[in-house]
Design a protein around this motif. Sequence first.
Motif, mmCIF file in Angstrom:
data_model
loop_
_atom_site.group_PDB
_atom_site.id
_atom_site.type_symbol
_atom_site.label_atom_id
_atom_site.label_comp_id
_atom_site.label_asym_id
_atom_site.label_seq_id
_atom_site.Cartn_x
_atom_site.Cartn_y
_atom_site.Cartn_z
ATOM 1 N N GLY A 185 -5.503 -30.869 -3.096
ATOM 2 C CA GLY A 185 -5.946 -29.863 -4.045
ATOM 3 C C GLY A 185 -6.549 -28.617 -3.445
ATOM 4 N N ARG A 186 -6.795 -28.587 -2.124
ATOM 5 C CA ARG A 186 -7.379 -27.388 -1.517
ATOM 6 C C ARG A 186 -6.377 -26.243 -1.542
ATOM 7 N N ARG A 187 -6.871 -25.046 -1.869
ATOM 8 C CA ARG A 187 -6.013 -23.866 -1.903
ATOM 9 C C ARG A 187 -6.263 -22.978 -0.694
ATOM 10 N N ILE A 188 -5.191 -22.377 -0.188
ATOM 11 C CA ILE A 188 -5.315 -21.394 0.881
ATOM 12 C C ILE A 188 -4.668 -20.103 0.419
ATOM 13 N N ALA A 189 -5.218 -18.993 0.888
ATOM 14 C CA ALA A 189 -4.684 -17.683 0.525
ATOM 15 C C ALA A 189 -3.507 -17.332 1.425
ATOM 16 N N LEU A 190 -2.494 -16.682 0.846
ATOM 17 C CA LEU A 190 -1.318 -16.244 1.589
ATOM 18 C C LEU A 190 -1.247 -14.727 1.713
ATOM 19 N N GLY A 191 -2.242 -14.035 1.179
ATOM 20 C CA GLY A 191 -2.234 -12.577 1.232
ATOM 21 C C GLY A 191 -1.775 -11.967 -0.076
ATOM 22 N N GLN A 192 -1.626 -10.655 -0.083
ATOM 23 C CA GLN A 192 -1.235 -9.963 -1.303
ATOM 24 C C GLN A 192 -0.449 -8.717 -0.966
ATOM 25 N N VAL A 193 0.300 -8.262 -1.974
ATOM 26 C CA VAL A 193 1.076 -7.035 -1.843
ATOM 27 C C VAL A 193 0.649 -6.113 -2.978
ATOM 28 N N GLU A 194 0.493 -4.842 -2.637
ATOM 29 C CA GLU A 194 -0.012 -3.874 -3.613
ATOM 30 C C GLU A 194 0.788 -2.580 -3.533
ATOM 31 N N GLY A 195 0.947 -1.925 -4.650
ATOM 32 C CA GLY A 195 1.617 -0.627 -4.685
ATOM 33 C C GLY A 195 1.223 0.134 -5.917
ATOM 34 N N GLN A 196 1.160 1.474 -5.786
ATOM 35 C CA GLN A 196 0.821 2.331 -6.915
ATOM 36 C C GLN A 196 1.990 3.243 -7.237
ATOM 37 N N GLN A 240 14.080 -24.609 11.340
ATOM 38 C CA GLN A 240 14.447 -24.196 12.693
ATOM 39 C C GLN A 240 14.810 -22.712 12.748
ATOM 40 N N HIS A 241 14.936 -22.109 11.590
ATOM 41 C CA HIS A 241 15.326 -20.696 11.529
ATOM 42 C C HIS A 241 14.310 -19.817 10.808
ATOM 43 N N VAL A 242 13.602 -20.361 9.830
ATOM 44 C CA VAL A 242 12.650 -19.551 9.064
ATOM 45 C C VAL A 242 11.266 -19.682 9.673
ATOM 46 N N PHE A 243 10.684 -18.537 10.008
ATOM 47 C CA PHE A 243 9.391 -18.473 10.674
ATOM 48 C C PHE A 243 8.230 -18.602 9.693
ATOM 49 N N GLY A 244 8.314 -17.883 8.569
ATOM 50 C CA GLY A 244 7.176 -17.888 7.670
ATOM 51 C C GLY A 244 7.461 -17.196 6.360
ATOM 52 N N VAL A 245 6.403 -17.009 5.569
ATOM 53 C CA VAL A 245 6.525 -16.460 4.227
ATOM 54 C C VAL A 245 5.634 -15.231 4.073
ATOM 55 N N CYS A 246 6.013 -14.380 3.120
ATOM 56 C CA CYS A 246 5.203 -13.230 2.749
ATOM 57 C C CYS A 246 5.276 -13.087 1.232
ATOM 58 N N VAL A 247 4.477 -12.200 0.684
ATOM 59 C CA VAL A 247 4.467 -11.926 -0.755
ATOM 60 C C VAL A 247 5.290 -10.669 -1.006
ATOM 61 N N VAL A 248 6.127 -10.705 -2.047
ATOM 62 C CA VAL A 248 7.087 -9.628 -2.303
ATOM 63 C C VAL A 248 6.944 -9.112 -3.728
ATOM 64 N N ASN A 249 7.040 -7.785 -3.869
ATOM 65 C CA ASN A 249 7.232 -7.154 -5.173
ATOM 66 C C ASN A 249 8.548 -6.394 -5.115
ATOM 67 N N ASP A 250 9.570 -6.902 -5.770
ATOM 68 C CA ASP A 250 10.884 -6.262 -5.772
ATOM 69 C C ASP A 250 10.970 -5.371 -7.015
ATOM 70 N N TRP A 251 10.423 -4.165 -6.903
ATOM 71 C CA TRP A 251 10.351 -3.220 -8.013
ATOM 72 C C TRP A 251 11.727 -3.035 -8.656
ATOM 73 N N SER A 252 11.748 -2.864 -9.968
ATOM 74 C CA SER A 252 13.019 -2.766 -10.687
ATOM 75 C C SER A 252 12.958 -1.700 -11.767
ATOM 76 N N GLY A 289 0.789 -1.219 0.000
ATOM 77 C CA GLY A 289 0.000 0.000 0.000
ATOM 78 C C GLY A 289 0.819 1.267 0.000
ATOM 79 N N THR A 290 2.122 1.149 0.310
ATOM 80 C CA THR A 290 3.000 2.319 0.280
ATOM 81 C C THR A 290 3.190 2.771 -1.166
ATOM 82 N N PRO A 291 2.962 4.056 -1.486
ATOM 83 C CA PRO A 291 3.187 4.533 -2.858
ATOM 84 C C PRO A 291 4.641 4.339 -3.272
ATOM 85 N N ILE A 292 4.860 4.003 -4.541
ATOM 86 C CA ILE A 292 6.193 3.754 -5.076
ATOM 87 C C ILE A 292 6.564 4.894 -6.010
ATOM 88 N N ARG A 293 7.535 5.703 -5.585
ATOM 89 C CA ARG A 293 7.952 6.841 -6.388
ATOM 90 C C ARG A 293 8.907 6.380 -7.495
#
Length: 393
Positions: free
Chosen positions: A379-390, A207-219, A155-159
């Motif tokens: 086959g069941r799907r679960i949502a992991l969330g989303q990442v958005e930027g304008q 034993q070291h990684v807690f979890g996952v998130c969704v990433v947009n690595d703008w380029s 949600g953070t604007p991307i300049r």
Amino acid sequence: MVGVRGARVTDFGRTTLPYCSFVRPGEARARVGVGVGTDVVDLTAALATRRHAYAGLFAAGSLDPLLAAGPRTWHEVRTYVAANLSALAEHQVPASGVELVLPFEVADYVDFYASEHHASNVGRLFRPDGDALTPNWKHLPIGYHGRAGTVVVSGTPIRRPSGQMRERDGTIAFGPTAKLDLEAETGFVVGAGSSLGEPVPVESFDQHVFGVCVVNDWSARDVQAWEYVPLGPFLGKSFATSVSPWVVPLAALAGARIDPPRRDPDPVAYLQDDEPWGLDLELEIAVNGTVVSRAPYSEMYWTPAQMLAHLTVNGAALRPGDLFASGTVSGPGPGQQGSLLELSWNGSRPVTLDDGSTRAFLLDGDRVTIAATARLAGGRRIALGQVEGQVTS
């Protein structure tokens, strides 16, 4: 505190139980929550009210203390929450009515380049007269160090960034990038740290990684193309990396684990893995509401366990809050590429949006949304969330 209110709400069901940090209307202090359906359970308030032994982990409103607590505590907290959802309902609020903020302090950020399909496409575009893959690519997970300070919440604007670019006539220009791109990636959030000088083997990944998130690595592709030889990406990527406000515990993805693609040649000993840490995930990419790609994470050549092993094999220490990302997720088929660079073939085949307009790269005002799901056994799907930027000028 920067966050996003009124973001698109994900329905997580009642078993995924992703964590977030959020701020209630009229308050300045963040709280830790867990997603249940389209609501958030306020763990900061709920555990404090019950004087639970783990209440202190959530008092600061950030996931940092929980990340540092280690895998046994992660399991105990998740088990407690899952068993007490009904009792915790009095602390449940709609996710649409709170401000979601960055859920942990990013200690270090590393981005990998783990998709053979993406790396091959980029190689063909940037080195048309050479081999698609560099000689080292199938021997180690290539990565680069990014900037933790420019990792921002969804949600953070991307300049639009500026930088040096080489024009077609060979002259060097400076100005705003004309090739602003998205990169759909999966991020891995480190919890338990490690000691300097002690590599983390592939079998210790969970034993070291807690979890996952969704990433947009703008380029900024034109900046990147001019600067990346010989030391790799720098200003073309360091201006912003967006992450989803939800961190899905690794435990929620146990049913999504699959065998990765076959590696040829066999990797050296520290990268050999007996446990299947491929993940059956899909990243759906939309530009201004038009779905332009569905990228399969199952096609990733290097697994996150191998990435972590390589990141630490020289003795580099892990810290709670370290974030590493997979690199662009791309598949072999049409409409499976995780960047506009590939989808438009560096602008030569622009992508058509639902409103009839076309995009080679992103324009000011464009909004990019990347939503991830996991397919579990059966086959069941679960949502992991989303990442958005304008994009802004």
